[in-house]
Design an enzyme around this catalytic site. Structure first.
Site, PDB file in Angstrom:
ATOM      1  N   ASP A  69       0.863  -1.181   0.000  1.00  0.00           N
ATOM      2  CA  ASP A  69       0.000   0.000   0.000  1.00  0.00           C
ATOM      3  C   ASP A  69       0.902   1.234   0.000  1.00  0.00           C
ATOM      4  O   ASP A  69       2.114   1.129   0.147  1.00  0.00           O
ATOM      5  CB  ASP A  69      -0.971  -0.022   1.184  1.00  0.00           C
ATOM      6  CG  ASP A  69      -0.270  -0.063   2.529  1.00  0.00           C
ATOM      7  OD1 ASP A  69       0.941   0.191   2.574  1.00  0.00           O
ATOM      8  OD2 ASP A  69      -0.937  -0.357   3.533  1.00  0.00           O
ATOM      9  N   SER A  70       0.317   2.400  -0.162  1.00  0.00           N
ATOM     10  CA  SER A  70       1.131   3.605  -0.357  1.00  0.00           C
ATOM     11  C   SER A  70       1.581   4.245   0.949  1.00  0.00           C
ATOM     12  O   SER A  70       2.401   5.139   0.950  1.00  0.00           O
ATOM     13  CB  SER A  70       0.324   4.642  -1.135  1.00  0.00           C
ATOM     14  OG  SER A  70      -0.742   5.105  -0.322  1.00  0.00           O
ATOM     15  N   GLY A  71       1.007   3.792   2.071  1.00  0.00           N
ATOM     16  CA  GLY A  71       1.313   4.435   3.344  1.00  0.00           C
ATOM     17  C   GLY A  71       0.351   5.550   3.696  1.00  0.00           C
ATOM     18  O   GLY A  71       0.378   6.075   4.803  1.00  0.00           O
ATOM     19  N   GLY A  72      -0.513   5.909   2.750  1.00  0.00           N
ATOM     20  CA  GLY A  72      -1.446   7.013   2.993  1.00  0.00           C
ATOM     21  C   GLY A  72      -2.324   6.784   4.207  1.00  0.00           C
ATOM     22  O   GLY A  72      -2.466   7.651   5.066  1.00  0.00           O
ATOM     23  N   PHE A  73      -2.882   5.578   4.320  1.00  0.00           N
ATOM     24  CA  PHE A  73      -3.783   5.285   5.437  1.00  0.00           C
ATOM     25  C   PHE A  73      -3.058   5.455   6.774  1.00  0.00           C
ATOM     26  O   PHE A  73      -3.594   6.021   7.726  1.00  0.00           O
ATOM     27  CB  PHE A  73      -4.346   3.867   5.317  1.00  0.00           C
ATOM     28  CG  PHE A  73      -5.230   3.469   6.463  1.00  0.00           C
ATOM     29  CD1 PHE A  73      -6.537   3.943   6.547  1.00  0.00           C
ATOM     30  CD2 PHE A  73      -4.763   2.654   7.482  1.00  0.00           C
ATOM     31  CE1 PHE A  73      -7.361   3.598   7.615  1.00  0.00           C
ATOM     32  CE2 PHE A  73      -5.581   2.301   8.556  1.00  0.00           C
ATOM     33  CZ  PHE A  73      -6.881   2.777   8.619  1.00  0.00           C
ATOM     34  N   ASP A  85      -3.002   8.363  -1.481  1.00  0.00           N
ATOM     35  CA  ASP A  85      -4.330   8.972  -1.395  1.00  0.00           C
ATOM     36  C   ASP A  85      -4.591   9.430   0.034  1.00  0.00           C
ATOM     37  O   ASP A  85      -3.842   9.088   0.943  1.00  0.00           O
ATOM     38  CB  ASP A  85      -5.406   7.960  -1.804  1.00  0.00           C
ATOM     39  CG  ASP A  85      -5.459   6.771  -0.841  1.00  0.00           C
ATOM     40  OD1 ASP A  85      -4.395   6.391  -0.311  1.00  0.00           O
ATOM     41  OD2 ASP A  85      -6.551   6.220  -0.619  1.00  0.00           O
ATOM     42  N   GLN A 111     -11.931   7.092  -3.910  1.00  0.00           N
ATOM     43  CA  GLN A 111     -12.343   7.625  -2.611  1.00  0.00           C
ATOM     44  C   GLN A 111     -13.710   8.302  -2.769  1.00  0.00           C
ATOM     45  O   GLN A 111     -14.427   8.010  -3.705  1.00  0.00           O
ATOM     46  CB  GLN A 111     -11.270   8.583  -2.070  1.00  0.00           C
ATOM     47  CG  GLN A 111      -9.995   7.891  -1.607  1.00  0.00           C
ATOM     48  CD  GLN A 111     -10.159   7.089  -0.321  1.00  0.00           C
ATOM     49  OE1 GLN A 111     -11.203   7.085   0.319  1.00  0.00           O
ATOM     50  NE2 GLN A 111      -9.115   6.360   0.051  1.00  0.00           N
ATOM     51  N   GLY A 154     -11.066   3.779   1.716  1.00  0.00           N
ATOM     52  CA  GLY A 154     -11.891   4.589   2.613  1.00  0.00           C
ATOM     53  C   GLY A 154     -13.117   3.879   3.146  1.00  0.00           C
ATOM     54  O   GLY A 154     -14.093   4.518   3.535  1.00  0.00           O
ATOM     55  N   CYS A 196     -11.788 -27.869   9.602  1.00  0.00           N
ATOM     56  CA  CYS A 196     -10.592 -27.194   9.080  1.00  0.00           C
ATOM     57  C   CYS A 196      -9.458 -28.182   8.860  1.00  0.00           C
ATOM     58  O   CYS A 196      -9.286 -29.133   9.628  1.00  0.00           O
ATOM     59  CB  CYS A 196     -10.162 -26.104  10.066  1.00  0.00           C
ATOM     60  SG  CYS A 196      -8.711 -25.179   9.513  1.00  0.00           S
ATOM     61  N   CYS A 199      -6.159 -27.196   8.642  1.00  0.00           N
ATOM     62  CA  CYS A 199      -4.878 -26.539   8.916  1.00  0.00           C
ATOM     63  C   CYS A 199      -4.035 -27.363   9.893  1.00  0.00           C
ATOM     64  O   CYS A 199      -4.534 -28.263  10.574  1.00  0.00           O
ATOM     65  CB  CYS A 199      -5.086 -25.126   9.453  1.00  0.00           C
ATOM     66  SG  CYS A 199      -5.468 -25.025  11.222  1.00  0.00           S
ATOM     67  N   CYS A 237      -5.389 -27.434  13.532  1.00  0.00           N
ATOM     68  CA  CYS A 237      -6.580 -28.278  13.743  1.00  0.00           C
ATOM     69  C   CYS A 237      -6.267 -29.769  13.596  1.00  0.00           C
ATOM     70  O   CYS A 237      -6.908 -30.605  14.228  1.00  0.00           O
ATOM     71  CB  CYS A 237      -7.694 -27.863  12.789  1.00  0.00           C
ATOM     72  SG  CYS A 237      -8.419 -26.267  13.248  1.00  0.00           S
ATOM     73  N   HIS A 280      -4.328 -20.964  11.843  1.00  0.00           N
ATOM     74  CA  HIS A 280      -5.725 -21.373  11.669  1.00  0.00           C
ATOM     75  C   HIS A 280      -6.568 -20.267  11.023  1.00  0.00           C
ATOM     76  O   HIS A 280      -7.306 -20.523  10.060  1.00  0.00           O
ATOM     77  CB  HIS A 280      -6.348 -21.776  13.009  1.00  0.00           C
ATOM     78  CG  HIS A 280      -7.828 -21.952  12.902  1.00  0.00           C
ATOM     79  ND1 HIS A 280      -8.404 -23.064  12.313  1.00  0.00           N
ATOM     80  CD2 HIS A 280      -8.859 -21.121  13.215  1.00  0.00           C
ATOM     81  CE1 HIS A 280      -9.716 -22.920  12.295  1.00  0.00           C
ATOM     82  NE2 HIS A 280     -10.028 -21.755  12.836  1.00  0.00           N
TER      83      HIS A 280
END
Length: 374
Positions: free
Chosen positions: A94-98, A148, A191, A218, A306, A308, A311, A337
């Site tokens: 991701d861009s780091g914006g969040f 963004d 957005q 968003g 499951c 995994c 489990c 899990h």
């Protein structure tokens, strides 16, 4: 030349959900897909081998965190993110914006970019669209995101409109700054908050820029799920059919199913790993808090449906004991899990799309899981 190619294989006659393949420089991804989150170049508590074993095809890393520590130049020197973390399948950053907007109390947004203080040591930093792309180019992920602003859920119309328009201008700057379009696919982000006209305008304008893929950003930031689904209903029809669609930050089983039904191909979320470390696991019959006293003498697996490692080999009683004793293995088993549960859910979803029966599958899954009025 785009770094990726999306092939739409089938649309479910019953639900409209899509089955596809996403071709990346590090392998082919079956969609719809859930992407485990490896914020700091590691999916917490998991080795790359374990991720492969549970069926992870692509993971997500975080530009903001890797920029602050250890620094994108060091990662680049190591040969890029894939080599640095020993992961030879696809990666999305991701861009780091969040994070800039959510983790930093002290930040200043201008047309140029965002000045903020590090959550680690309080040092001052500046990230512009160009800088974000420069960092992502250095990290070397297969898919990278435009920079963004993620507007808060409670933001009013005027603020959201101005923010959405600035995000569009930033998207154009990201495209111009992108140095490796043949090696890294840059996705645009829609957005517009919780406002129908802003969402649709953002989608229209972002699609005009002809990105190789599109994200809906968003959402899952505090709004009721009904509103999130409504925003998807408004937005997704404006996104092209021949390119992947990514819903950012969403990972509860119900939201994955509802997103797929609305035409989403890719999802990511820290939810499964975060709740695992706190002793909560997904099961086919709903969430289970394994550290609770009622499981002290429960020798069944976390979920008898499951497949995994946790489990197949350990009981609820044992895993509860590990949590109570604060043993590291507790977090590892619960994480294995939870991630396998969501990846298997997506495998089942893909099968149901192929069989044109996704709505039937959803109804049965919700009934067993205990969802009501969804």
């Amino acid at each position: 030349m785009s770094a990726i190619r999306f092939e739409l294989i089938k649309t479910c006659k019953q639900s409209g959900a899509r089955l596809g393949k996403l071709y990346t420089p590090h392998g082919v991804i079956d969609t719809p897909i859930f992407m485990p989150v490896g914020t700091q170049a590691t999916v917490k508590a998991m080795t790359p081998e374990e991720l492969k074993e549970i069926g992870a095809q692509i993971i997500l890393s975080n530009t903001y965190h890797l920029y602050l520590r250890p620094g994108e130049k060091l990662v680049e020197k190591a040969g890029g993110l894939h080599k640095f973390m020993n992961w030879d399948r696809a990666i999305l950053t991701d861009s780091g914006g969040f994070q800039v907007f959510s983790l930093s109390d002290l930040r200043n947004i201008t047309e140029e970019g965002v000045t903020f203080k590090s959550h680690i040591d309080g040092s001052k930093h500046f990230i512009s669209p160009e800088k974000a792309i420069q960092i992502e180019n250095a990290l070397g992920a297969d898919i990278i995101m435009a920079f963004d602003e993620c507007t808060p859920y409670e933001a009013d119309y005027d603020y959201t409109k101005n923010s959405m328009e600035r995000t569009l201008r930033w998207a154009e700057r990201c495209l111009k700054a992108h140095q490796k379009p043949d090696k890294q696919a840059l996705f645009g982000i829609v957005q517009g908050g919780m406002f129908k006209d802003l969402r649709q305008e953002s989608a229209r304008q972002t699609v005009k820029m002809d990105f190789p893929g599109y994200a809906v950003g968003g959402l899952s930031i505090g709004e009721p799920k009904e509103i999130m689904y409504q925003v998807l209903d408004w937005t997704v029809p404006f996104l092209p059919e021949n390119k992947p669609r990514y819903l950012m930050g969403v990972g509860s089983p119900d939201a994955l199913l509802e997103g797929v039904i609305r035409g989403i191909d890719m999802f990511d979320c820290v939810l499964p790993t975060r709740i695992a470390r706190n002793g909560t696991v997904f099961t086919s019959k709903g969430k289970l808090v394994v550290r609770n006293a009622e499981y002290a003498e429960d020798f069944r697996p976390l979920d008898d449906e499951c497949d995994c490692y946790a489990c197949k080999n350990y009981s609820r009683a044992y895993i509860r004991h590990l949590f109570k004793a604060k043993e590291i293995l507790a977090a590892r088993l619960a994480t294995i899990h939870n991630l396998r549960f969501l990846l298997k859910l997506m495998e089942d979803v893909r099968r149901a799309i192929m069989e044109d029966s996704l709505l039937d599958f959803k109804e049965e899954f919700f009934r067993k899981y205990g969802y009501t009025n969804e």
